[in-house]
Design a protein around this motif. Sequence first.
Motif, PDB file in Angstrom:
ATOM      1  N   TYR A 601       0.661  -1.076  -0.028  1.00 15.00           N
ATOM      2  CA  TYR A 601       0.038  -0.050  -0.093  1.00 15.00           C
ATOM      3  C   TYR A 601       0.800   1.146  -0.002  1.00 15.00           C
ATOM      4  O   TYR A 601       2.137   1.257   0.402  1.00 15.00           O
ATOM      5  CB  TYR A 601      -1.089   0.064   1.393  1.00 15.00           C
ATOM      6  N   ALA A 602       0.360   2.435  -0.485  1.00 17.24           N
ATOM      7  CA  ALA A 602       0.927   3.639  -0.401  1.00 17.24           C
ATOM      8  C   ALA A 602       0.080   4.801  -0.305  1.00 17.24           C
ATOM      9  O   ALA A 602      -1.297   4.671  -0.844  1.00 17.24           O
ATOM     10  CB  ALA A 602       1.571   3.793  -1.829  1.00 17.24           C
ATOM     11  N   PHE A 603       0.563   5.666   0.449  1.00 18.00           N
ATOM     12  CA  PHE A 603      -0.126   7.090   0.716  1.00 18.00           C
ATOM     13  C   PHE A 603       0.137   7.965  -0.374  1.00 18.00           C
ATOM     14  O   PHE A 603       1.384   8.154  -1.023  1.00 18.00           O
ATOM     15  CB  PHE A 603       0.035   7.640   1.900  1.00 18.00           C
ATOM     16  N   PHE A 604      -0.907   8.880  -1.077  1.00 20.79           N
ATOM     17  CA  PHE A 604      -0.523   9.797  -1.944  1.00 20.79           C
ATOM     18  C   PHE A 604       0.397  10.705  -1.675  1.00 20.79           C
ATOM     19  O   PHE A 604       0.167  11.307  -0.285  1.00 20.79           O
ATOM     20  CB  PHE A 604      -1.554  10.259  -2.758  1.00 20.79           C
ATOM     21  N   ASN A 605       1.331  10.989  -2.594  1.00 21.45           N
ATOM     22  CA  ASN A 605       2.206  12.359  -2.126  1.00 21.45           C
ATOM     23  C   ASN A 605       2.451  13.104  -3.652  1.00 21.45           C
ATOM     24  O   ASN A 605       2.392  12.308  -4.572  1.00 21.45           O
ATOM     25  CB  ASN A 605       3.577  12.126  -1.577  1.00 21.45           C
ATOM     26  N   ILE A 606       3.037  14.213  -3.403  1.00 16.55           N
ATOM     27  CA  ILE A 606       3.497  15.004  -4.715  1.00 16.55           C
ATOM     28  C   ILE A 606       4.124  14.257  -5.758  1.00 16.55           C
ATOM     29  O   ILE A 606       3.943  14.387  -6.982  1.00 16.55           O
ATOM     30  CB  ILE A 606       3.819  16.458  -4.381  1.00 16.55           C
ATOM     31  N   LEU A 612       4.038  10.230 -12.263  1.00 23.37           N
ATOM     32  CA  LEU A 612       3.064   9.920 -13.261  1.00 23.37           C
ATOM     33  C   LEU A 612       3.187  10.752 -14.675  1.00 23.37           C
ATOM     34  O   LEU A 612       3.057  10.365 -15.602  1.00 23.37           O
ATOM     35  CB  LEU A 612       1.787   9.901 -12.647  1.00 23.37           C
ATOM     36  N   LYS A 613       3.038  12.067 -14.209  1.00 23.42           N
ATOM     37  CA  LYS A 613       3.415  12.833 -15.355  1.00 23.42           C
ATOM     38  C   LYS A 613       4.625  12.581 -16.082  1.00 23.42           C
ATOM     39  O   LYS A 613       4.499  12.786 -17.229  1.00 23.42           O
ATOM     40  CB  LYS A 613       3.448  14.614 -14.672  1.00 23.42           C
ATOM     41  N   ARG A 614       5.812  12.438 -15.270  1.00 27.75           N
ATOM     42  CA  ARG A 614       7.124  12.303 -16.304  1.00 27.75           C
ATOM     43  C   ARG A 614       6.760  10.727 -17.115  1.00 27.75           C
ATOM     44  O   ARG A 614       7.297  10.944 -18.389  1.00 27.75           O
ATOM     45  CB  ARG A 614       8.072  11.772 -15.096  1.00 27.75           C
ATOM     46  N   ASN A 615       6.148   9.889 -16.396  1.00 26.22           N
ATOM     47  CA  ASN A 615       5.967   8.640 -17.200  1.00 26.22           C
ATOM     48  C   ASN A 615       5.107   8.892 -18.588  1.00 26.22           C
ATOM     49  O   ASN A 615       4.994   8.408 -19.628  1.00 26.22           O
ATOM     50  CB  ASN A 615       5.066   7.730 -16.375  1.00 26.22           C
ATOM     51  N   MET A 616       3.927   9.939 -18.317  1.00 26.36           N
ATOM     52  CA  MET A 616       3.145  10.145 -19.373  1.00 26.36           C
ATOM     53  C   MET A 616       3.998  10.904 -20.504  1.00 26.36           C
ATOM     54  O   MET A 616       3.829  10.873 -21.670  1.00 26.36           O
ATOM     55  CB  MET A 616       1.937  10.958 -19.006  1.00 26.36           C
ATOM     56  N   GLU A 617       4.862  11.636 -19.989  1.00 25.15           N
ATOM     57  CA  GLU A 617       5.950  12.347 -21.102  1.00 25.15           C
ATOM     58  C   GLU A 617       6.520  11.330 -21.787  1.00 25.15           C
ATOM     59  O   GLU A 617       6.777  11.574 -23.167  1.00 25.15           O
ATOM     60  CB  GLU A 617       6.771  13.556 -20.308  1.00 25.15           C
ATOM     61  N   ILE A 618       7.253  10.262 -21.157  1.00 25.74           N
ATOM     62  CA  ILE A 618       8.057   9.448 -21.718  1.00 25.74           C
ATOM     63  C   ILE A 618       7.292   8.696 -22.588  1.00 25.74           C
ATOM     64  O   ILE A 618       7.565   8.211 -24.013  1.00 25.74           O
ATOM     65  CB  ILE A 618       8.721   8.602 -20.761  1.00 25.74           C
TER      66      ILE A 618
END
Length: 867
Positions: A601-606, A612-618
């Motif tokens: 599990y993981a808590f959301f952080n910035i 995620l944005k970097r992955n979308m760019e790649i």
Amino acid sequence: MFKNSSIRRKLIAGIILGGMIPSLIGSIYIVDSSRNWMYKNNLDNNKIMLEQMAVYVDGVILKNMEGIVGAVSQEERLMTASGSIKKYTEFSPQILSQEPSQKEKEIYDLFKNITENNENITFISFGTSDGGYVEYPQFNPKESYDPRSRDWYKNALEKEGVSISEPYLTKVSGEIVVSVDKRVINEGKTVGVISLTINIEKFISSLKMTKYGKTGYVSILSSEGVFINSPANPDWLMKQSSEVLPQVYGEYRSVDGDFYESEFKGESGTSTKVISTYESPYSGWKYISVIDKSEVMDEVTRWVSFLIITITSIILITVFIIIFLSGYITKPILKISKMINKMSSFDFEDYENRSLEEYNIRKDEIGEISRAMSGMQKNFTELKNNIYDMDLQIKNIDISESGLNKLTMSKENPFSRVADSVNDLLGRVNKYVEKIKTQNEHIHFLAHNDIMTKLPNRIRFNEKLQEVINSGAKGGVILIDIDDFKGINDSMGHMYGDKVISTVAQRLTEISDKLTFVSRFGGDEFLILYEYKDDIHDLVSYILNIFVAMEKEFEIEQNKIKIEISVGVSVFPKDSSDVDELMMYADIAMYTVKNSGKNNYAFFNIPMAQNLKRNMEIKKILSEAIESEAFKILYQPQVELKTGEIVGFEALVRLKNHNISPGEFIPVAEENGTIIPIGRLVTRMAIEQMKTWSDRGLEPKPVAINFSAVQIHDIGYKSYLMSLLKENEIDPQMITIEITEGIFLEHKDTTIYLLKELRSHGIKIAIDDFGTGFSSLSYLTTLPIDCIKFDRMLSMKFLEVEDISVIKSLISLSHGLDLKVVAEGIEDLKQVEKLKDGNCDTIQGYYFSKPLEAKDAEAIYNHKYEV
């Protein structure tokens, strides 16, 4: 028919037959004539629009360009430029570094000034009769270039004036352009050709602002019938009209300045189109307008509607006058007949307030009717009172209540049977209402709950979450995703998968309390709303309880199955107080767990959002790179320790235009599946490079190609690889496919089958990064491999110590299994000496060479290192 009609009707019919019918016939004629005139007038206006569009293109664009090229051809700087402009007829890299002459600089500056002041010009070029060439923007060829062999140069020489080419696609930018060319003459001799290249798409874009109704559009064909503007069908651009038009409009008719109708075959069916054409007398370009006939007819219809409304109004006014006159003539008769009609419809109020005494004293038929009506008055009054009582009882019935109030009337009442029928009808209505209530409750349940698990659905979860947020409470949104659920569906079937979801839902419900709200998000995902009072650790404890609940094996249809989950958590109001954002943040956190090994599990952080944005760019970069083949291959030599000779290379993929390491973009490519086309691209480029080296007389050397676990799903890879080898005449034994250990854990049977197939053709198989995963020499005995490659970390671990017995043992055991050993990441001499002492076969690393471009690898191809 008229014998039995009233006087009033006969009077009205006589007037209508005598005057209205001829007027109606005349009105129909006027409407039909107006419709034809309006239709033709609309299309005449369209012809004017096409002609104006052609005048604009010819005058503002083509003639303007003709004037510019004519003026430039008279420039003294061009007329005297022969011999002072660089030539690229025999290309060499030194030519690009030569300083241009002053004359060439002046011409370049002239071209720059013209281009910057005219947005329609893409570039200007000037070729001289002795092969010189200058162009703006700056010309940087990669091979020999002789302007005199180009079509634009030859076409200009064949014409006295300006030559305008057919539209064509540029090889570099893919834009649709036209070149305007003219000879440059000095003292009666041709010294060269000046050429202006116009971007058709730029000036045609201004024509797209011209509106032609809602469904209309204008296409433009070149003089050779090629589409250079097709707003409704962009895929027709640069295609011959004879290729596409017959498929849509039937036979295309070139009727300059006229129009015709044709059936349009579209996706939604066949519709009638009106097609008009106009051919420019200057350029020969054809302008074709197409519009739905229904839209052309809309304006006609509005005008016709106006005429119809006007004529109808006149007719109605006339009819009103006729009725008024007839009513005036037949008033006494109509007054009595109206009262009779009122009585027949049980309208007693009007009847009782009227007096018939003025007619009772008459001795004619009207008097007799009036006296008969007076005699009926008492009977109708009694009937009216009974109807009133029944109406009150009906109005007191409330069908929304569970009980039923029945009508009660005496047996003597002539309407008692009607009351019985009404009571029976109301009983049925009451039962139907009860059924509707039950169905509404079921529909409400379906709208807010999941059918399979009976848990609240996403809609209800959103409502509940908004309620809790509005109350000012603290809490967390927990998104749960079942790991590898697709594998369960594929192996056990979807019915079994549904039972897994229902069982997981049951366990989540069992550990829930008043602080939790469990719902099904959809698919294999669940959403849980957890409220906590003060300490977020309560939320963490609840999440851990979920994992404890999942640790116990599930027994479904007598099969025991282990379920693992990935959990993402967002917290309110800390992360956000917006429902959609909290859901998105939990989703991001959950996919972070997925990409980090799952079952956690993981808590959301910035940083998660940033990753995620970097992955979308790649992903976008990879998609564009695959489309344009913007990858390159580096080759790192593999050196044999016994001889110091280069015995092979490893092909390593890199992005051409982006400084992104393979360690960053390869996992992204594996995640979204683009590793499959990338893998094929790398394979092709490596094999074609081997062919190039072979053609240059270099001795063939093996090249290793990396193979991802995801590529196991590329079922056509083996055929693709063998086809490339055959096409490029490369021995399969010169290819090594490198795989990682993990591939056997996920797809063991499929992988072994593929590797055996490849080895049967002579292709070598190597285990890459040995020592980073579940390394075991025992399981290597069962695998169809030829070589193992020690990972850099493994080499560092055992080569940093003085005692290298462990590494020696690993190498010896590998040799005992008839496996070659390659050590990766070797960077210093001590490591080389220890590996040589341990009888390692081959070394690969920065000690000998970093990964090289193909031309640099070729330069050291036969180099022998000191070892």
